[in-house]
Scaffold this motif. Structure first.
Motif, PDB file in Angstrom:
ATOM      1  N   ALA A 595      22.440   8.848 -15.020  1.00  0.00           N
ATOM      2  CA  ALA A 595      23.087   9.762 -15.848  1.00  0.00           C
ATOM      3  C   ALA A 595      24.641   9.637 -15.515  1.00  0.00           C
ATOM      4  CB  ALA A 595      22.432  10.977 -15.673  1.00  0.00           C
ATOM      5  N   ILE A 596      25.063   8.709 -14.723  1.00  0.00           N
ATOM      6  CA  ILE A 596      26.462   8.622 -14.297  1.00  0.00           C
ATOM      7  C   ILE A 596      27.330   8.194 -15.415  1.00  0.00           C
ATOM      8  CG2 ILE A 596      28.238   7.860 -12.750  1.00  0.00           C
ATOM      9  CD1 ILE A 596      25.984   7.772 -10.646  1.00  0.00           C
ATOM     10  N   GLN A 597      28.222   8.931 -15.958  1.00  0.00           N
ATOM     11  CA  GLN A 597      29.211   8.258 -16.918  1.00  0.00           C
ATOM     12  C   GLN A 597      30.553   8.210 -16.284  1.00  0.00           C
ATOM     13  OE1 GLN A 597      28.213   7.872 -20.060  1.00  0.00           O
ATOM     14  NE2 GLN A 597      26.288   8.444 -19.699  1.00  0.00           N
ATOM     15  N   GLN A 598      31.115   6.826 -16.787  1.00  0.00           N
ATOM     16  CA  GLN A 598      32.376   6.525 -16.068  1.00  0.00           C
ATOM     17  C   GLN A 598      33.462   6.698 -17.177  1.00  0.00           C
ATOM     18  OE1 GLN A 598      31.873   2.420 -14.727  1.00  0.00           O
ATOM     19  NE2 GLN A 598      30.601   3.358 -12.755  1.00  0.00           N
ATOM     20  N   THR A 599      34.498   7.416 -16.901  1.00  0.00           N
ATOM     21  CA  THR A 599      35.662   7.611 -17.694  1.00  0.00           C
ATOM     22  C   THR A 599      37.064   7.198 -16.907  1.00  0.00           C
ATOM     23  OG1 THR A 599      35.991   9.776 -17.294  1.00  0.00           O
ATOM     24  CG2 THR A 599      34.296   9.300 -18.996  1.00  0.00           C
ATOM     25  N   GLU A 600      38.013   7.201 -17.518  1.00  0.00           N
ATOM     26  CA  GLU A 600      39.355   6.948 -17.269  1.00  0.00           C
ATOM     27  C   GLU A 600      39.738   8.416 -16.353  1.00  0.00           C
ATOM     28  OE1 GLU A 600      41.974   8.245 -20.904  1.00  0.00           O
ATOM     29  OE2 GLU A 600      42.055   6.378 -20.383  1.00  0.00           O
ATOM     30  N   HIS A 601      39.060   9.418 -16.273  1.00  0.00           N
ATOM     31  CA  HIS A 601      39.644  10.413 -15.695  1.00  0.00           C
ATOM     32  C   HIS A 601      38.578  10.853 -14.477  1.00  0.00           C
ATOM     33  CE1 HIS A 601      42.463  11.461 -18.742  1.00  0.00           C
ATOM     34  NE2 HIS A 601      41.530  11.350 -19.739  1.00  0.00           N
ATOM     35  N   GLY A 602      37.806   9.633 -14.207  1.00  0.00           N
ATOM     36  CA  GLY A 602      36.811  10.015 -13.244  1.00  0.00           C
ATOM     37  C   GLY A 602      35.386   9.983 -13.503  1.00  0.00           C
ATOM     38  N   ASN A 603      34.167   9.916 -12.759  1.00  0.00           N
ATOM     39  CA  ASN A 603      32.819   9.860 -13.174  1.00  0.00           C
ATOM     40  C   ASN A 603      32.185  11.183 -13.048  1.00  0.00           C
ATOM     41  OD1 ASN A 603      33.463   7.119 -12.993  1.00  0.00           O
ATOM     42  ND2 ASN A 603      32.549   6.765 -11.011  1.00  0.00           N
ATOM     43  N   PHE A 604      31.311  11.415 -13.945  1.00  0.00           N
ATOM     44  CA  PHE A 604      30.563  12.668 -13.743  1.00  0.00           C
ATOM     45  C   PHE A 604      29.079  12.135 -14.452  1.00  0.00           C
ATOM     46  CE2 PHE A 604      32.224  12.107 -18.247  1.00  0.00           C
ATOM     47  CZ  PHE A 604      31.121  12.566 -18.772  1.00  0.00           C
ATOM     48  N   VAL A 605      28.068  13.429 -13.952  1.00  0.00           N
ATOM     49  CA  VAL A 605      26.674  13.155 -14.388  1.00  0.00           C
ATOM     50  C   VAL A 605      26.450  13.791 -15.994  1.00  0.00           C
ATOM     51  CG1 VAL A 605      24.497  13.804 -13.562  1.00  0.00           C
ATOM     52  CG2 VAL A 605      26.107  13.319 -11.922  1.00  0.00           C
ATOM     53  N   SER A 606      25.814  13.149 -16.861  1.00  0.00           N
ATOM     54  CA  SER A 606      25.566  13.341 -18.108  1.00  0.00           C
ATOM     55  C   SER A 606      24.078  13.247 -18.362  1.00  0.00           C
ATOM     56  CB  SER A 606      26.058  12.762 -18.922  1.00  0.00           C
ATOM     57  OG  SER A 606      25.973  13.448 -20.304  1.00  0.00           O
ATOM     58  N   MET A 607      23.216  14.483 -17.753  1.00  0.00           N
ATOM     59  CA  MET A 607      21.810  14.254 -17.885  1.00  0.00           C
ATOM     60  C   MET A 607      21.163  15.413 -18.820  1.00  0.00           C
ATOM     61  SD  MET A 607      19.397  15.151 -14.360  1.00  0.00           S
ATOM     62  CE  MET A 607      20.208  13.869 -13.404  1.00  0.00           C
ATOM     63  N   ASP A 608      20.090  14.861 -19.327  1.00  0.00           N
ATOM     64  CA  ASP A 608      19.328  15.671 -20.057  1.00  0.00           C
ATOM     65  C   ASP A 608      19.207  17.328 -19.542  1.00  0.00           C
ATOM     66  OD1 ASP A 608      16.419  16.770 -20.797  1.00  0.00           O
ATOM     67  OD2 ASP A 608      17.333  15.735 -22.638  1.00  0.00           O
ATOM     68  N   PRO A 609      19.399  18.062 -20.236  1.00  0.00           N
ATOM     69  CA  PRO A 609      19.266  19.537 -19.580  1.00  0.00           C
ATOM     70  C   PRO A 609      17.803  19.770 -19.144  1.00  0.00           C
ATOM     71  CG  PRO A 609      20.416  19.607 -21.991  1.00  0.00           C
ATOM     72  CD  PRO A 609      19.801  18.238 -21.540  1.00  0.00           C
ATOM     73  N   ASN A 610      16.845  19.349 -19.877  1.00  0.00           N
ATOM     74  CA  ASN A 610      15.295  19.562 -19.161  1.00  0.00           C
ATOM     75  C   ASN A 610      15.350  18.959 -17.734  1.00  0.00           C
ATOM     76  OD1 ASN A 610      14.636  21.188 -21.648  1.00  0.00           O
ATOM     77  ND2 ASN A 610      14.147  19.479 -22.577  1.00  0.00           N
ATOM     78  N   ASP A 611      15.719  17.931 -17.753  1.00  0.00           N
ATOM     79  CA  ASP A 611      15.710  17.060 -16.675  1.00  0.00           C
ATOM     80  C   ASP A 611      16.375  17.583 -15.472  1.00  0.00           C
ATOM     81  OD1 ASP A 611      14.052  14.987 -17.655  1.00  0.00           O
ATOM     82  OD2 ASP A 611      15.478  13.812 -17.994  1.00  0.00           O
ATOM     83  N   SER A 612      17.484  18.176 -15.730  1.00  0.00           N
ATOM     84  CA  SER A 612      18.638  18.846 -14.644  1.00  0.00           C
ATOM     85  C   SER A 612      17.811  20.242 -14.404  1.00  0.00           C
ATOM     86  CB  SER A 612      19.761  19.007 -15.230  1.00  0.00           C
ATOM     87  OG  SER A 612      19.903  19.888 -16.534  1.00  0.00           O
ATOM     88  N   GLN A 613      17.465  20.868 -15.305  1.00  0.00           N
ATOM     89  CA  GLN A 613      16.734  22.115 -15.192  1.00  0.00           C
ATOM     90  C   GLN A 613      15.444  22.038 -14.092  1.00  0.00           C
ATOM     91  OE1 GLN A 613      17.894  24.978 -15.926  1.00  0.00           O
ATOM     92  NE2 GLN A 613      16.599  26.197 -14.915  1.00  0.00           N
ATOM     93  N   MET A 614      14.658  21.014 -14.185  1.00  0.00           N
ATOM     94  CA  MET A 614      13.326  20.593 -13.357  1.00  0.00           C
ATOM     95  C   MET A 614      13.919  20.352 -12.023  1.00  0.00           C
ATOM     96  SD  MET A 614      11.033  18.598 -16.072  1.00  0.00           S
ATOM     97  CE  MET A 614      10.064  18.196 -14.893  1.00  0.00           C
ATOM     98  N   ILE A 615      14.939  19.735 -11.777  1.00  0.00           N
ATOM     99  CA  ILE A 615      15.468  19.234 -10.531  1.00  0.00           C
ATOM    100  C   ILE A 615      15.976  20.376  -9.895  1.00  0.00           C
ATOM    101  CG2 ILE A 615      17.261  17.878  -9.324  1.00  0.00           C
ATOM    102  CD1 ILE A 615      16.780  15.744 -11.660  1.00  0.00           C
ATOM    103  N   LEU A 616      16.874  21.110 -10.614  1.00  0.00           N
ATOM    104  CA  LEU A 616      17.269  22.249  -9.826  1.00  0.00           C
ATOM    105  C   LEU A 616      16.427  23.262  -9.611  1.00  0.00           C
ATOM    106  CD1 LEU A 616      20.598  23.049 -12.345  1.00  0.00           C
ATOM    107  CD2 LEU A 616      20.560  22.235  -9.760  1.00  0.00           C
ATOM    108  N   GLN A 617      15.257  23.546 -10.304  1.00  0.00           N
ATOM    109  CA  GLN A 617      14.172  24.378  -9.809  1.00  0.00           C
ATOM    110  C   GLN A 617      13.116  23.861  -8.765  1.00  0.00           C
ATOM    111  OE1 GLN A 617      11.515  25.404 -13.283  1.00  0.00           O
ATOM    112  NE2 GLN A 617      10.028  26.677 -11.917  1.00  0.00           N
ATOM    113  N   ALA A 618      13.230  22.623  -8.573  1.00  0.00           N
ATOM    114  CA  ALA A 618      12.670  22.017  -7.598  1.00  0.00           C
ATOM    115  C   ALA A 618      13.155  22.285  -6.159  1.00  0.00           C
ATOM    116  CB  ALA A 618      12.138  20.693  -7.964  1.00  0.00           C
TER     117      ALA A 618
END
Length: 679
Positions: A595-618
């Motif tokens: 889910a890592i997105q590379q841009t000229e301003h830096g890299n960030f995580v762009s993950m499906d909200p459901n997946d990120s919610q499940m990871i955070l809950q766990a």
């Protein structure tokens, strides 16, 4: 070498020459007049200074002038005894000033010496001694006063530094004056001895070597000796008087003449009393009435004139103030600009908590703030800005608020006549009080009375007084928001401080490869995750290695964290115990990596909200379980995704440390007690 420095060196060398080589009488005359002129200049400068420190060179100058006068005495005595001639100046003082009467001259000389030795020198020596003692004794109190003013926001860091330097200079000055006053005392004693030696040996040389009879020898050498004594003693008296003026001079806004005239004639009514007294003295006693009436009239006239001037000045000042104040309030740009200032850290409290900061009521909040800033400087490696402490009548009486850059960050409530008690886990039913929440860590607590304090401590409760509660709260808030307090200006100060010890290292990094703003981003990233930046040399070594390769400050921060592995390991582990961690499953790490997105301003995580919610809950479930076991939750992952895992967790789990394997030392025992693996 500058001409000024060279002239002083030549002068000292010439004094040594005077002690060895005979001088012609013409040169002696010149040096005597120069000595009188120099003494006159010194006393005039001493009277014109507003503060003793403005003439801080005086102790050293006193030594040099005394040495010059001694060298001059040696030259004049050598000339008197060898040639019965010491030049025109001494002959004039011996014949014209005292009328050729040696007995009168001797009496005048002795009076001058006694005045200098007993009155002026003795007094100046005592004042110097007492001034040095009191200045040294008052230094700790003055330093605490400066720290209190600094923490209260009354003065800036630069003003505090200047005031501390002034205190040190005062101590050095009065200490030097205590010793330098001994020069004046010794000079007075030496003058008496020199006169007697010159007179006695002058008689012997005049009668035995020059064939004079007793009367001629006595007249010749006594007149010359008395003239020499007067010529030497008048400058010595001026120098002694200057010494007394310097050591008795209090700091003021004007010269000695201004202070004497303004303070002596500050009460015109008292001048009328003096005029009436002198007038009655002329009426009652046989004293010449013309003299007493004239003096009384002069004093009364001066009092009348001073009264008129005082009334006129007061009227003008009142009128000017009435006209200027409204205009200044409306038109002065400072009246608006000053409102734009935002304090980095503010601590506001209700009127019921004023005893916390009032030293007269036993409050030590100002001292605690000083210790907090020192503690955080050691822990975080940055200079915490001045904490402004002020009361706020809009708050509840027992309420306080902590603000960062004008925004309220946290608040709390204190009961000054109670103690906060926190349970050890097993509550004692006999311990009762007012339920509350410990503000720094959000733990349940109760306010108990002083009578119950000892019983609570015996039951295992952690009992804390109100000042300690607020100090801990303030410390934790500053730690959590330290990254917000580190701006470019603060970063520049850290870089300049490092440059003093590591100039080559700093010059390699900035400004060629990294700007101050880019260095600031790295340091803020570290502080945001509670990593101290005190070890700046190691941080800058890493910046020098990787700064030229990439402009991604997040990636550079990861390299810096790895170079600080020993520091991070020590911070996260307890000696003798393993590090209990929660790991990420391979599936979770792969999802984050994909889910890592590379841009000229830096890299960030762009993950499906459901997946990120499940990871955070766990992750939340695992950290909660570990906290209930009494262990500090730590999430451990691979170096490739650590930065992005932190980005994912920082909003919802900001206090949970996220580490990578490369940030731990090889000798650390790691035990996995949970895995983040959402089903």
């Amino acid at each position: 070498m500058k001409l000024k420095e060279l002239s002083v060196l030549i002068g000292v060398i010439f004094i040594v020459i005077m002690l060895i080589i005979p001088l012609p009488t013409g040169l002696i005359d010149f040096l005597i007049i120069l000595n009188i002129s120099l003494s006159l200049i010194i006393i005039l400068v001493a009277m014109s200074t507003k503060d003793s420190l403005q003439f801080s060179i005086f102790p050293t100058l006193l030594l040099l002038v005394t040495l010059f006068r001694i060298g001059l005495s040696v030259s004049t005595i050598r000339s008197i005894l060898s040639k019965a001639d010491a030049g025109n100046v001494i002959d004039t003082f011996g014949n014209y000033v005292v009328g050729g009467n040696t007995l009168v001259g001797f009496v005048v000389f002795m009076v001058l010496v006694l005045i200098q030795f007993i009155v002026i020198t003795k007094g100046a020596e005592r004042v110097s001694e007492v001034g040095a003692r009191f200045t040294l004794d008052a230094m700790p109190g003055k330093q605490m006063s400066i720290d209190a003013d600094l923490n209260a926001g009354l003065i800036s860091d630069q003003e505090a530094k200047a005031r501390r330097e002034r205190i040190e200079k005062e101590a050095d000055f009065y200490g030097a004056m205590d010793g330098a006053s001994k020069f004046v005392k010794g000079d007075a004693i030496a003058s008496i001895v020199i006169v007697f030696i010159s007179m006695i040996f002058g008689l012997i040389i005049g009668m035995m070597q020059m064939g004079m009879d007793l009367g001629t020898a006595a007249q010749t050498y006594t007149v010359l000796t008395i003239g020499d004594g007067l010529v030497t003693q008048i400058p010595a008296l001026l120098i002694s008087t200057a010494t007394g003026i310097i050591v008795t001079r209090a700091a003021s806004s004007g010269s000695l003449g201004d202070d004497i005239t303004s303070q002596l004639f500050a009460y015109p009514k008292m001048l009328y009393v003096a005029a009436i007294t002198i007038f009655l003295l002329g009426v009652i006693t046989p004293i010449d009435k013309f003299i007493t009436f004239t003096v009384a009239a002069m004093i009364a006239g001066g009092a009348f004139q001073l009264t008129r001037i005082e009334k006129k000045t007061l009227h003008e000042e009142t009128a000017a103030a009435d006209e200027a104040e409204p205009e200044e309030d409306i038109k002065s740009p400072e009246s608006v600009v000053s409102l734009l200032q935002i304090e980095p850290i503010e601590f506001e409290f209700g009127y019921g908590l004023i005893p916390l900061a009032d030293t007269n009521q036993g409050g030590d909040m100002l001292d605690r703030v000083v210790m907090i800033r020192r503690q955080l400087a050691l822990e975080l490696g940055m200079v915490v800005p001045v904490i402004r402490i002020r009361d706020n009548i809009q708050l509840q009486p027992n309420e306080y608020v902590i603000k960062i850059k004008g925004n309220e960050i946290s608040k709390g409530e204190l009961l000054l006549d109670h103690y906060m008690a926190m349970s050890p886990g097993v509550d004692d039913e006999s311990i009762v009080g007012i339920e509350t929440i410990e503000p720094a860590f959000g733990l349940p607590a109760i306010w108990i009375s002083e009578e119950m304090k000892e019983q609570a401590e015996l039951s295992g409760y952690t009992v804390v007084d109100p000042p300690s509660v607020v100090s801990t709260h303030l410390t934790e808030i500053i730690k959590r928001h330290a990254f917000e307090l580190l701006g470019r200006q603060e970063t520049k100060q850290l870089v300049d401080h490092l440059k003093e010890s590591y100039p080559a290292l700093v010059e390699e990094i900035t400004p060629n490869h990294l700007s101050i703003g880019e260095i600031q981003k790295v340091l803020k990233n570290l502080l945001k995750e509670n990593i101290s930046i005190r070890n700046l040399p190691v941080i800058f070594e890493t910046l020098a290695d990787y700064g030229p390769m990439t402009k991604d400050m997040g990636l550079i921060t990861e390299y810096v964290r790895q170079s600080l592995s020993r520091q991070i390991t020590k911070q996260m582990t307890t000696p003798g115990e393993p590090l209990y961690v929660i790991t990420l499953s391979g599936v979770v790490e792969k999802k984050i990596a994909d889910a890592i997105q590379q841009t000229e301003h830096g890299n960030f995580v762009s993950m499906d909200p459901n997946d990120s919610q499940m990871i955070l809950q766990a992750a939340a479930e695992e950290t909660e379980r570990l906290s209930q076991m009494g262990q500090m939750p730590v999430i451990l992952c691979s170096p490739a995704v650590r930065m992005y895992v932190r980005q994912l967790f920082e909003r919802y789990l900001p206090q949970i440390p996220v580490l990578s394997y490369n940030e731990l030392e090889a000798n650390v025992e790691v035990q996995s007690v949970g895995v983040v693996n959402p089903s």
